[in-house]
Design an enzyme around this catalytic site. Structure first.
Site, short mmCIF file in Angstrom:
data_model
loop_
_atom_site.label_atom_id
_atom_site.label_comp_id
_atom_site.label_asym_id
_atom_site.label_seq_id
_atom_site.Cartn_x
_atom_site.Cartn_y
_atom_site.Cartn_z
N ASP A 72 -2.20 10.20 5.25
CA ASP A 72 -2.76 8.92 5.67
C ASP A 72 -2.47 7.84 4.64
OD1 ASP A 72 -4.45 9.98 3.75
OD2 ASP A 72 -6.15 10.23 5.09
N ASN A 141 -18.55 13.04 5.78
CA ASN A 141 -18.97 12.85 7.18
C ASN A 141 -18.18 13.74 8.15
OD1 ASN A 141 -16.47 11.65 7.30
ND2 ASN A 141 -17.18 9.62 7.93
N HIS A 143 -14.80 14.01 8.25
CA HIS A 143 -13.46 13.56 8.64
C HIS A 143 -12.37 14.38 7.94
CE1 HIS A 143 -13.30 10.24 5.30
NE2 HIS A 143 -12.48 11.21 4.95
N GLU A 148 -11.90 9.81 11.86
CA GLU A 148 -13.32 9.58 11.63
C GLU A 148 -14.16 10.13 12.78
OE1 GLU A 148 -14.32 8.71 8.81
OE2 GLU A 148 -13.87 6.64 8.25
C1 GLP Z 1 -10.52 10.24 2.05
C2 GLP Z 1 -9.15 10.68 2.63
C3 GLP Z 1 -9.20 12.11 3.05
C4 GLP Z 1 -9.91 12.89 1.96
C5 GLP Z 1 -11.36 12.55 2.00
C6 GLP Z 1 -12.20 13.19 0.91
O1 GLP Z 1 -11.05 9.13 2.66
N1 GLP Z 1 -8.64 9.88 3.70
O2 GLP Z 1 -7.89 12.58 3.29
O3 GLP Z 1 -9.77 14.27 2.20
O4 GLP Z 1 -11.57 11.18 2.11
O5 GLP Z 1 -12.06 12.53 -0.31
P1 GLP Z 1 -12.67 13.11 -1.65
O6 GLP Z 1 -11.85 14.29 -2.01
O7 GLP Z 1 -12.50 11.98 -2.64
O8 GLP Z 1 -14.08 13.43 -1.40
#
Ligand code: GLP
Length: 252
Positions: A72, A141, A143, A148
């Protein structure tokens, strides 16, 4: 342990999980030097990338023929913007290993035509033969990528509006200035994700415990996009004790 068709692996610490994941990926690249990898960003994989760079420096893995596709990217940021996921990947991984620059693929959130950019990415993944191994993080959440929670999910790579919690979770990339976090992003869709041959999701820390529980034990629902991973034949969910805590409480 096996739950709902998924293999759950539990590690004592985030460091142990990161080291094991780096060894797994290095082993996959050794077995198939032309491996096509899907890669996540976020705080969770930072230690994993550091371990993988360390394995590269020790001569244990050669990325020269491997290919990568990131999951992404934010909309509206130039690729070299300090908050972009491309910049993150350069800092933590691409800048330290011998991947051929032509084999590194990213969604361009600054493309003039974002729908065309999403379609181009899908075609590019298909032309590479699909994703052999997709690594995922997990949003608190539920995702995955930037898919989302909502009333419906999108199959292929698409433009998505970020929730307030996801923007807050990403604010550190923007000097903790929430106002600077883009409202939109491009993301592989759930079908893009589920078409990967193998998937390893890494989640660490107690803030992910509820999402891990819902992903592994809950019903398949667009309210928890990660729950769709239960439909895949070869998914591993790797957690540390903190993120896996809500599983053992319930006998899983
Ligand atoms: C982000 C990314 C995801 C990632 C997630 C968790 O927003 N788009 O690909 O896996 O949130 O992030 P973190 O590892 O900082 O908790």
């Amino acid at each position: 342990m096996h739950v709902n068709g998924m293999t759950v692996r539990r590690f004592a610490t985030p460091a142990a999980a990161a080291g094991a994941l780096a060894s797994r990926v290095a082993g996959c690249v050794q077995a198939n030097p032309q491996l096509v990898l899907g890669l996540p960003t976020g705080r969770t994989p930072v230690r994993f990338y550091a371990e993988l760079v360390s394995q590269f420096r020790q001569g244990r893995v050669d990325f020269s023929r491997a290919t990568t596709f990131n999951l992404d990217e934010f909309v509206g940021l130039a690729p070299d913007h300090p908050g972009s996921y491309r910049t993150f990947m350069h800092q933590h991984f691409f800048g330290h290993v011998n991947l051929d620059r032509r084999h590194i693929h990213f969604l361009n959130g600054a493309a003039a035509n974002l729908d065309a950019e999403c379609a181009r990415y899908e075609r590019r993944i298909a032309r590479a033969g699909g994703l052999d191994l997709l690594l995922l993080g997990l949003g608190a959440n539920g995702h995955v990528g930037f898919n989302e929670p909502g009333r419906s999910l999108v199959a292929s790579t698409h433009i998505t509006r970020l929730t307030a919690t996801t923007r807050t979770a990403n604010a550190a990339l923007f000097g903790h200035q929430l106002a600077d976090v883009p409202h939109e992003a491009l993301s592989m869709g759930m079908a893009t994700i589920l078409h990967a041959r193998r998937i390893v999701l890494l989640a660490t820390g107690s803030a992910k415990a509820r999402a891990v529980r819902r992903l592994v034990l809950g019903p398949i629902t667009p309210e928890v996009p990660a729950s769709f991973l239960q439909l895949h034949r070869a998914v591993e969910v790797w957690v540390d004790d903190a993120a896996g805590g809500a599983l053992s409480e319930h006998g899983a």
